[in-house]
Write a protein that holds these residues in place. Sequence first.
Motif, PDB file in Angstrom:
ATOM      1  N   ALA A 349      88.500   7.020 115.475  1.00 20.88           N
ATOM      2  CA  ALA A 349      88.724   8.102 114.519  1.00 20.88           C
ATOM      3  C   ALA A 349      87.699   9.207 114.735  1.00 20.88           C
ATOM      4  CB  ALA A 349      88.616   7.553 113.091  1.00 20.88           C
ATOM      5  N   LYS A 350      88.120  10.457 114.584  1.00 20.84           N
ATOM      6  CA  LYS A 350      87.217  11.581 114.789  1.00 20.84           C
ATOM      7  C   LYS A 350      86.305  11.795 113.593  1.00 20.84           C
ATOM      8  CE  LYS A 350      90.330  14.076 117.890  1.00 20.84           C
ATOM      9  NZ  LYS A 350      91.070  15.343 118.139  1.00 20.84           N
ATOM     10  N   GLU A 351      86.756  11.343 112.418  1.00 25.20           N
ATOM     11  CA  GLU A 351      85.976  11.547 111.211  1.00 25.20           C
ATOM     12  C   GLU A 351      85.139  10.310 110.904  1.00 25.20           C
ATOM     13  OE1 GLU A 351      86.097  14.437 110.163  1.00 25.20           O
ATOM     14  OE2 GLU A 351      87.936  15.184 111.072  1.00 25.20           O
ATOM     15  N   ALA A 352      84.057  10.523 110.174  1.00 27.12           N
ATOM     16  CA  ALA A 352      83.211   9.407 109.741  1.00 27.12           C
ATOM     17  C   ALA A 352      83.951   8.604 108.669  1.00 27.12           C
ATOM     18  CB  ALA A 352      81.891   9.925 109.189  1.00 27.12           C
ATOM     19  N   ALA A 365      81.088   0.681 108.791  1.00 28.72           N
ATOM     20  CA  ALA A 365      80.843   2.067 109.193  1.00 28.72           C
ATOM     21  C   ALA A 365      81.249   2.221 110.650  1.00 28.72           C
ATOM     22  CB  ALA A 365      79.361   2.430 109.005  1.00 28.72           C
ATOM     23  N   ASN A 366      81.877   3.347 110.966  1.00 25.79           N
ATOM     24  CA  ASN A 366      82.287   3.564 112.357  1.00 25.79           C
ATOM     25  C   ASN A 366      81.248   4.422 113.092  1.00 25.79           C
ATOM     26  OD1 ASN A 366      82.753   6.017 111.149  1.00 25.79           O
ATOM     27  ND2 ASN A 366      84.771   6.330 112.088  1.00 25.79           N
ATOM     28  N   ARG A 367      81.524   4.633 114.374  1.00 26.91           N
ATOM     29  CA  ARG A 367      80.586   5.362 115.220  1.00 26.91           C
ATOM     30  C   ARG A 367      80.381   6.808 114.752  1.00 26.91           C
ATOM     31  NH1 ARG A 367      75.997   5.428 117.643  1.00 26.91           N
ATOM     32  NH2 ARG A 367      75.886   6.882 119.381  1.00 26.91           N
ATOM     33  N   PRO A 368      81.452   7.569 114.405  1.00 26.72           N
ATOM     34  CA  PRO A 368      81.216   8.929 113.898  1.00 26.72           C
ATOM     35  C   PRO A 368      80.331   8.951 112.645  1.00 26.72           C
ATOM     36  CG  PRO A 368      83.515   8.680 114.532  1.00 26.72           C
ATOM     37  CD  PRO A 368      82.903   7.334 114.636  1.00 26.72           C
ATOM     38  N   ALA A 369      80.388   7.896 111.815  1.00 23.18           N
ATOM     39  CA  ALA A 369      79.513   7.847 110.641  1.00 23.18           C
ATOM     40  C   ALA A 369      78.057   7.710 111.072  1.00 23.18           C
ATOM     41  CB  ALA A 369      79.914   6.682 109.728  1.00 23.18           C
ATOM     42  N   GLU A 370      77.806   6.906 112.133  1.00 19.85           N
ATOM     43  CA  GLU A 370      76.437   6.792 112.651  1.00 19.85           C
ATOM     44  C   GLU A 370      75.937   8.166 113.111  1.00 19.85           C
ATOM     45  OE1 GLU A 370      75.738   3.551 115.428  1.00 19.85           O
ATOM     46  OE2 GLU A 370      77.655   2.675 114.869  1.00 19.85           O
ATOM     47  N   MET A 371      76.809   8.909 113.833  1.00 21.18           N
ATOM     48  CA  MET A 371      76.413  10.215 114.357  1.00 21.18           C
ATOM     49  C   MET A 371      76.198  11.219 113.234  1.00 21.18           C
ATOM     50  SD  MET A 371      79.049  10.300 117.603  1.00 21.18           S
ATOM     51  CE  MET A 371      78.478  11.910 118.141  1.00 21.18           C
ATOM     52  N   LEU A 372      77.021  11.160 112.176  1.00 19.95           N
ATOM     53  CA  LEU A 372      76.917  12.119 111.087  1.00 19.95           C
ATOM     54  C   LEU A 372      75.636  11.883 110.269  1.00 19.95           C
ATOM     55  CD1 LEU A 372      78.134  14.401 109.365  1.00 19.95           C
ATOM     56  CD2 LEU A 372      79.356  12.642 108.064  1.00 19.95           C
ATOM     57  N   LEU A 419      72.838  13.478 102.658  1.00 21.06           N
ATOM     58  CA  LEU A 419      71.483  13.519 103.180  1.00 21.06           C
ATOM     59  C   LEU A 419      71.415  12.645 104.424  1.00 21.06           C
ATOM     60  CD1 LEU A 419      68.793  14.857 102.319  1.00 21.06           C
ATOM     61  CD2 LEU A 419      68.165  12.662 101.270  1.00 21.06           C
ATOM     62  N   THR A 420      71.049  13.228 105.580  1.00 25.69           N
ATOM     63  CA  THR A 420      70.954  12.470 106.822  1.00 25.69           C
ATOM     64  C   THR A 420      69.597  11.782 106.916  1.00 25.69           C
ATOM     65  OG1 THR A 420      70.061  14.324 108.106  1.00 25.69           O
ATOM     66  CG2 THR A 420      72.464  14.156 107.915  1.00 25.69           C
ATOM     67  N   LYS A 421      69.460  10.955 107.946  1.00 26.93           N
ATOM     68  CA  LYS A 421      68.210  10.220 108.143  1.00 26.93           C
ATOM     69  C   LYS A 421      67.051  11.174 108.393  1.00 26.93           C
ATOM     70  CE  LYS A 421      66.210   6.398 110.811  1.00 26.93           C
ATOM     71  NZ  LYS A 421      66.455   5.399 111.888  1.00 26.93           N
ATOM     72  N   SER A 422      67.328  12.300 109.038  1.00 26.53           N
ATOM     73  CA  SER A 422      66.276  13.270 109.340  1.00 26.53           C
ATOM     74  C   SER A 422      65.919  14.137 108.141  1.00 26.53           C
ATOM     75  CB  SER A 422      66.722  14.155 110.504  1.00 26.53           C
ATOM     76  OG  SER A 422      67.889  14.900 110.144  1.00 26.53           O
ATOM     77  N   GLY A 423      66.624  13.970 107.028  1.00 27.40           N
ATOM     78  CA  GLY A 423      66.351  14.752 105.829  1.00 27.40           C
ATOM     79  C   GLY A 423      67.194  15.999 105.711  1.00 27.40           C
ATOM     80  N   GLN A 424      68.106  16.204 106.665  1.00 21.70           N
ATOM     81  CA  GLN A 424      68.953  17.389 106.636  1.00 21.70           C
ATOM     82  C   GLN A 424      70.084  17.223 105.621  1.00 21.70           C
ATOM     83  OE1 GLN A 424      70.882  18.151 110.359  1.00 21.70           O
ATOM     84  NE2 GLN A 424      71.736  20.123 109.721  1.00 21.70           N
ATOM     85  N   THR A 425      70.403  18.284 104.918  1.00 21.45           N
ATOM     86  CA  THR A 425      71.502  18.261 103.949  1.00 21.45           C
ATOM     87  C   THR A 425      72.727  18.911 104.578  1.00 21.45           C
ATOM     88  OG1 THR A 425      69.972  18.371 102.079  1.00 21.45           O
ATOM     89  CG2 THR A 425      72.260  18.992 101.664  1.00 21.45           C
TER      90      THR A 425
END
Length: 560
Positions: A349-352, A365-372, A419-425
Amino acid sequence: MIWVTAQAVAERSADSEIMGYVGTLTDISETKQTEAQLTRYRNHLEEMVVQRANQLTQANQQLQQKIEERQQIEIALRESEARFASILNIAPEAIITVDQTQQIILFNQGAEHLFGYTSNQIMGMSLDTLVPSRLQAKHHQYFTEFNYEPITVRYLDESLGIFGKRQDGSEFPIEGSVSKLAQQKGTLFIVILRNAAKRWQSEQVLRENEEFYLLMMGGGKVGIWDWHISHDHLYISPHFKTLLGLNEPEANLQMADWFKQVYPEDLDRLKITIEHYLQGIISYYEIEYRVQDQTGHIHWILMRGHSLRDQNGKPYRLTGTNTDITELKQIADTLQETEQKYHLLLNRAKEAILILDNQGNVLEANRPAEMLFGYQRDELLQSNIFSLHAANQVEDLKDSCLQDSFTTGTCCLYETPILTKSGQTILVDIYGSIIECGEQKRLLTIIRDIRSRQQVQITLEKERTLLTQQLEQQTIPLKVVNDKLLTTISRELYSPLKVILTCCEALQQQQLGQLNSEQLHHLNDIYNHSHHLLKFVQYKLNSYQTPVSIAEKNNPPEIS
């Protein structure tokens, strides 16, 4: 020696000078002896008084000690009686004491619960009150025989066919013991009873389980094997022998005959496992392996065993069960294949995509969710959806979409910052839909990054403003404006519609869980509307790629 008293008178001259003394001497020896004797008597008497007083004091102390001991004995007796009464009352068994005439003189709380009488109601009544009338004659004979036997305890079990009778007249099986205690006033009988109904039920369940086990063995699913190691004699259940085509007589069957039926790739592993167990290297014998039947079909066997060992620890016998788990293996393979397809679909799937429980915990959780989100899959599976949102959005999320989805079963679509792991919103769209996994409900969430869409919306707004200005100035035909606006909107809708259709197809195939009829109805509506809209979008995109004719350029439609 003589005791005397002297008395004298002085003689004086005319000048008062003492010229001499005139006196008498009286013998008082007898008086002195009497006084001495009286003194001795007095001293002796005082000693006797002191001695007697000491004796009286000692006797008083002994009497006081005996009184205290008696009081302590009485206290201990009362405490013992209280403990005995407490033990009687908390004992789960019914404890009943009867005299030689079988009159009840003790009836504890356990007996009250068992028979339904209170102690006050039953005290002084005959024990026959608690025995069904048809068994009373047998009951009297039993007590008479026991009274004259030299033994002091008899045990009651189901072989005697003993039943009790409650106050409401209902009967129930009983078990326990009866003992006798000889006293000066006569023999007392102490009866301890238990309700045997539950044990009878347990035995019935055990018999049913044994019948079920024998039925399973007869059905070929479970078989017994027994290997006498010293003389290499092997016993195998008849149906397993038939399954494997072992035609050897039972007396001649050896372990080597069994090994011949084992699938070649599993034979060495089976032999090593048996050897390690017999040597004590492993403490539990269990192995799965394959065998081949007469028709050439492969069967998976679960083999368990236990050894018997002599005083030196040397095994002389190995016995256990064989269970045909072929169907279980096939089910496991099917489940594994389904699981692989499930993960393949998720990761393609292209979406998380996140799958949540009713507390918001991430279950998948799928791979796009890890990337997002910037987390590894294992990290996401240990997280909660609320921890992946901006802090100011958590309470709104708890109170609205997530809770509504689980309580009403409706789908939800909302726009929120994550909120991502890096703190980005990042601003995303989250679409949530309830799926049923067995008896559990799960929330399937599709998360789409809409930052590019925001940019397109900004661009679109600028174009709309520009077109509006141009329309106001009547510089371009309205049809061209509409086409450009619709084309821009169509480009924006194309990718989301494709994603929606892909997800709908996956849900229709129930690859992500079972759906009920109402959910399938809503899903079909979503699919049909999305499909029609996608066709319109494709049409608009295709038509916009066609150049505008010269006639349309020279004669633009009037703007109404």
